[in-house]
Design a protein around this motif. Sequence first.
Motif, mmCIF file in Angstrom:
data_model
loop_
_atom_site.group_PDB
_atom_site.id
_atom_site.type_symbol
_atom_site.label_atom_id
_atom_site.label_comp_id
_atom_site.label_asym_id
_atom_site.label_seq_id
_atom_site.Cartn_x
_atom_site.Cartn_y
_atom_site.Cartn_z
ATOM 1 N N SER A 262 45.914 57.512 42.271
ATOM 2 C CA SER A 262 45.926 56.066 42.541
ATOM 3 C C SER A 262 44.517 55.501 42.711
ATOM 4 C CB SER A 262 46.744 55.767 43.802
ATOM 5 O OG SER A 262 46.150 56.373 44.953
ATOM 6 N N ALA A 263 43.496 56.367 42.713
ATOM 7 C CA ALA A 263 42.118 55.931 42.955
ATOM 8 C C ALA A 263 41.624 54.855 41.987
ATOM 9 C CB ALA A 263 41.179 57.139 42.944
ATOM 10 N N PRO A 264 41.987 54.917 40.688
ATOM 11 C CA PRO A 264 41.504 53.851 39.785
ATOM 12 C C PRO A 264 41.884 52.441 40.235
ATOM 13 C CG PRO A 264 42.322 55.701 38.501
ATOM 14 C CD PRO A 264 42.668 55.993 39.944
ATOM 15 N N LYS A 265 43.061 52.297 40.865
ATOM 16 C CA LYS A 265 43.463 50.982 41.363
ATOM 17 C C LYS A 265 42.558 50.529 42.507
ATOM 18 C CE LYS A 265 46.970 49.639 38.866
ATOM 19 N NZ LYS A 265 46.924 48.382 38.093
ATOM 20 N N ALA A 266 42.178 51.471 43.366
ATOM 21 C CA ALA A 266 41.285 51.136 44.482
ATOM 22 C C ALA A 266 39.915 50.719 43.959
ATOM 23 C CB ALA A 266 41.160 52.336 45.415
ATOM 24 N N ILE A 267 39.451 51.417 42.937
ATOM 25 C CA ILE A 267 38.162 51.076 42.339
ATOM 26 C C ILE A 267 38.232 49.699 41.687
ATOM 27 C CG2 ILE A 267 36.512 51.707 40.540
ATOM 28 C CD1 ILE A 267 37.326 54.652 41.044
ATOM 29 N N LYS A 268 39.332 49.437 40.972
ATOM 30 C CA LYS A 268 39.519 48.137 40.341
ATOM 31 C C LYS A 268 39.551 47.021 41.375
ATOM 32 C CE LYS A 268 42.711 45.515 37.410
ATOM 33 N NZ LYS A 268 43.997 45.546 36.656
ATOM 34 N N ALA A 269 40.227 47.267 42.509
ATOM 35 C CA ALA A 269 40.314 46.255 43.563
ATOM 36 C C ALA A 269 38.935 45.928 44.125
ATOM 37 C CB ALA A 269 41.233 46.756 44.679
ATOM 38 N N THR A 270 38.155 46.958 44.402
ATOM 39 C CA THR A 270 36.822 46.746 44.973
ATOM 40 C C THR A 270 35.915 45.998 43.999
ATOM 41 O OG1 THR A 270 37.053 48.810 46.238
ATOM 42 C CG2 THR A 270 34.848 47.882 46.039
ATOM 43 N N LYS A 271 35.869 46.478 42.764
ATOM 44 C CA LYS A 271 35.017 45.826 41.757
ATOM 45 C C LYS A 271 35.468 44.400 41.476
ATOM 46 C CE LYS A 271 33.393 49.916 39.228
ATOM 47 N NZ LYS A 271 33.375 50.605 37.907
ATOM 48 N N GLY A 272 36.771 44.150 41.618
ATOM 49 C CA GLY A 272 37.307 42.831 41.318
ATOM 50 C C GLY A 272 36.839 41.746 42.276
ATOM 51 N N PHE A 273 36.370 42.143 43.459
ATOM 52 C CA PHE A 273 35.878 41.170 44.437
ATOM 53 C C PHE A 273 34.375 40.935 44.320
ATOM 54 C CE2 PHE A 273 39.786 42.237 46.904
ATOM 55 C CZ PHE A 273 40.250 40.943 47.066
ATOM 56 N N ILE A 274 33.655 41.921 43.808
ATOM 57 C CA ILE A 274 32.196 41.842 43.773
ATOM 58 C C ILE A 274 31.730 40.682 42.879
ATOM 59 C CG2 ILE A 274 30.079 43.047 43.100
ATOM 60 C CD1 ILE A 274 31.491 45.670 43.757
ATOM 61 N N GLY A 275 30.913 39.827 43.469
ATOM 62 C CA GLY A 275 30.339 38.708 42.729
ATOM 63 C C GLY A 275 31.272 37.532 42.529
ATOM 64 N N LYS A 276 32.478 37.595 43.089
ATOM 65 C CA LYS A 276 33.461 36.514 42.924
ATOM 66 C C LYS A 276 33.484 35.629 44.185
ATOM 67 C CE LYS A 276 35.209 38.378 39.067
ATOM 68 N NZ LYS A 276 34.700 39.742 39.141
ATOM 69 N N THR A 277 33.603 34.332 43.974
ATOM 70 C CA THR A 277 33.728 33.399 45.093
ATOM 71 C C THR A 277 34.885 32.421 44.908
ATOM 72 O OG1 THR A 277 32.127 31.897 44.061
ATOM 73 C CG2 THR A 277 31.251 33.492 45.651
ATOM 74 N N ILE A 278 35.384 32.296 43.685
ATOM 75 C CA ILE A 278 36.489 31.382 43.398
ATOM 76 C C ILE A 278 37.809 32.128 43.609
ATOM 77 C CG2 ILE A 278 37.571 29.914 41.665
ATOM 78 C CD1 ILE A 278 34.821 29.645 40.341
ATOM 79 N N PRO A 279 38.716 31.588 44.433
ATOM 80 C CA PRO A 279 39.964 32.292 44.770
ATOM 81 C C PRO A 279 40.745 32.814 43.581
ATOM 82 C CG PRO A 279 39.704 30.403 46.199
ATOM 83 C CD PRO A 279 38.583 30.333 45.202
ATOM 84 N N ILE A 280 40.908 32.000 42.540
ATOM 85 C CA ILE A 280 41.732 32.434 41.410
ATOM 86 C C ILE A 280 41.115 33.627 40.681
ATOM 87 C CG2 ILE A 280 40.713 30.924 39.656
ATOM 88 C CD1 ILE A 280 43.625 30.432 38.672
ATOM 89 N N GLN A 281 39.792 33.754 40.740
ATOM 90 C CA GLN A 281 39.117 34.890 40.117
ATOM 91 C C GLN A 281 39.399 36.193 40.863
ATOM 92 O OE1 GLN A 281 34.997 33.665 40.220
ATOM 93 N NE2 GLN A 281 35.112 32.733 38.175
ATOM 94 N N MET A 282 39.768 36.074 42.142
ATOM 95 C CA MET A 282 39.987 37.263 42.972
ATOM 96 C C MET A 282 41.445 37.687 43.043
ATOM 97 S SD MET A 282 37.286 36.583 46.091
ATOM 98 C CE MET A 282 37.362 34.786 46.135
ATOM 99 N N MET A 283 42.332 36.931 42.393
ATOM 100 C CA MET A 283 43.750 37.284 42.406
ATOM 101 C C MET A 283 44.023 38.676 41.832
ATOM 102 S SD MET A 283 45.471 34.964 43.955
ATOM 103 C CE MET A 283 47.147 35.323 43.417
ATOM 104 N N PRO A 284 43.393 39.075 40.703
ATOM 105 C CA PRO A 284 43.627 40.431 40.190
ATOM 106 C C PRO A 284 43.206 41.516 41.180
ATOM 107 C CG PRO A 284 42.664 39.050 38.483
ATOM 108 C CD PRO A 284 42.570 38.275 39.765
ATOM 109 N N ALA A 285 42.131 41.269 41.932
ATOM 110 C CA ALA A 285 41.670 42.246 42.917
ATOM 111 C C ALA A 285 42.661 42.364 44.068
ATOM 112 C CB ALA A 285 40.294 41.844 43.439
ATOM 113 N N MET A 286 43.217 41.229 44.476
ATOM 114 C CA MET A 286 44.251 41.254 45.515
ATOM 115 C C MET A 286 45.463 42.053 45.054
ATOM 116 S SD MET A 286 44.698 37.587 47.378
ATOM 117 C CE MET A 286 46.227 38.219 48.044
ATOM 118 N N LYS A 287 45.873 41.805 43.815
ATOM 119 C CA LYS A 287 47.023 42.516 43.256
ATOM 120 C C LYS A 287 46.747 44.016 43.197
ATOM 121 C CE LYS A 287 50.028 42.666 39.171
ATOM 122 N NZ LYS A 287 50.275 42.083 37.816
#
Length: 310
Positions: A262-287
Amino acid sequence: MQPQTHMNVQPSNSKKTWKVWWQQTRPHTLTASFVPVLLGTALAMYETDLHFGLFLAMLIASLLIQAATNMFNEYYDYVRGLDTEDSHGIGGAIVREGIKPKTILSVALSLYGIALLLGIYICSSSSWWLALVGLFCMLIGYLYTGGPMPIAHTPFGEIVSGFFMGMIIILISFFIQTGTVTSTSVLVSIPIFILVGAIMLSNNIRDLDGDKEFGRKTLAILIGRKAAIKLLAGMFIVSYAWVFILIALNIISPWLAIVVLSAPKAIKATKGFIGKTIPIQMMPAMKATAQTNTIFGFLLSIGLFIGYFI
């Protein structure tokens, strides 16, 4: 703060009523209830023969309480003026779909009522002391977004959600099958404690700017966005490391190392937040954060099943 005024429109033709209500349960969060019940039951298998009726009752009750908690969140976000038609996420049915606030609240209380009936069955088959624990958990579910000082608005949201929706559900699920709580059940529950808290942290990272505007004091706001993302990554790392430590100490079967898938999902979540400030851009990371908890918990349970039968 007074509720926002809005046009009381009916759900659009493209979105059926059942789908609107399904979204109000916030299905991506329901795994925070399903996974702990499954894991606690899998752990109990090592101690006793499983009672399927108790497992099913506990599972349904936990899902209902989680769904009700989400609806309380929907209701109180509207009452406090936090939800607008421009809000991101799958909530906001009151302002976007025209569902009456009292209807949302009534459905949430009805779900609590059904969970209470299931709780009576569980207690009658195990211990009535669980009634106190269950009622307290339901109270916390309400106070999480309701009451004068919602827990979700404080720095303690991650700890409270992780403890009650992660660890406590695992231990109750274990207890109703075995009549006891063991040190192993507590130790195995800790990664899920952390990952359920991570779901809340990811939500607070996404909503940081809006929450700050409305005066919330979430952990993400207090430590800042960059530190919150680092904390999220640290929570993932500790969760995986904890499992391998338990394996090294011969507390659990090496088969539980399967959680590493399951580690790839954790990595995707972390990277998905980096450099993002707009809420809709962070939805994939939340998921991805919610999916990490789901897949991690399933794999942990599968590892327990494999270790038991092999």
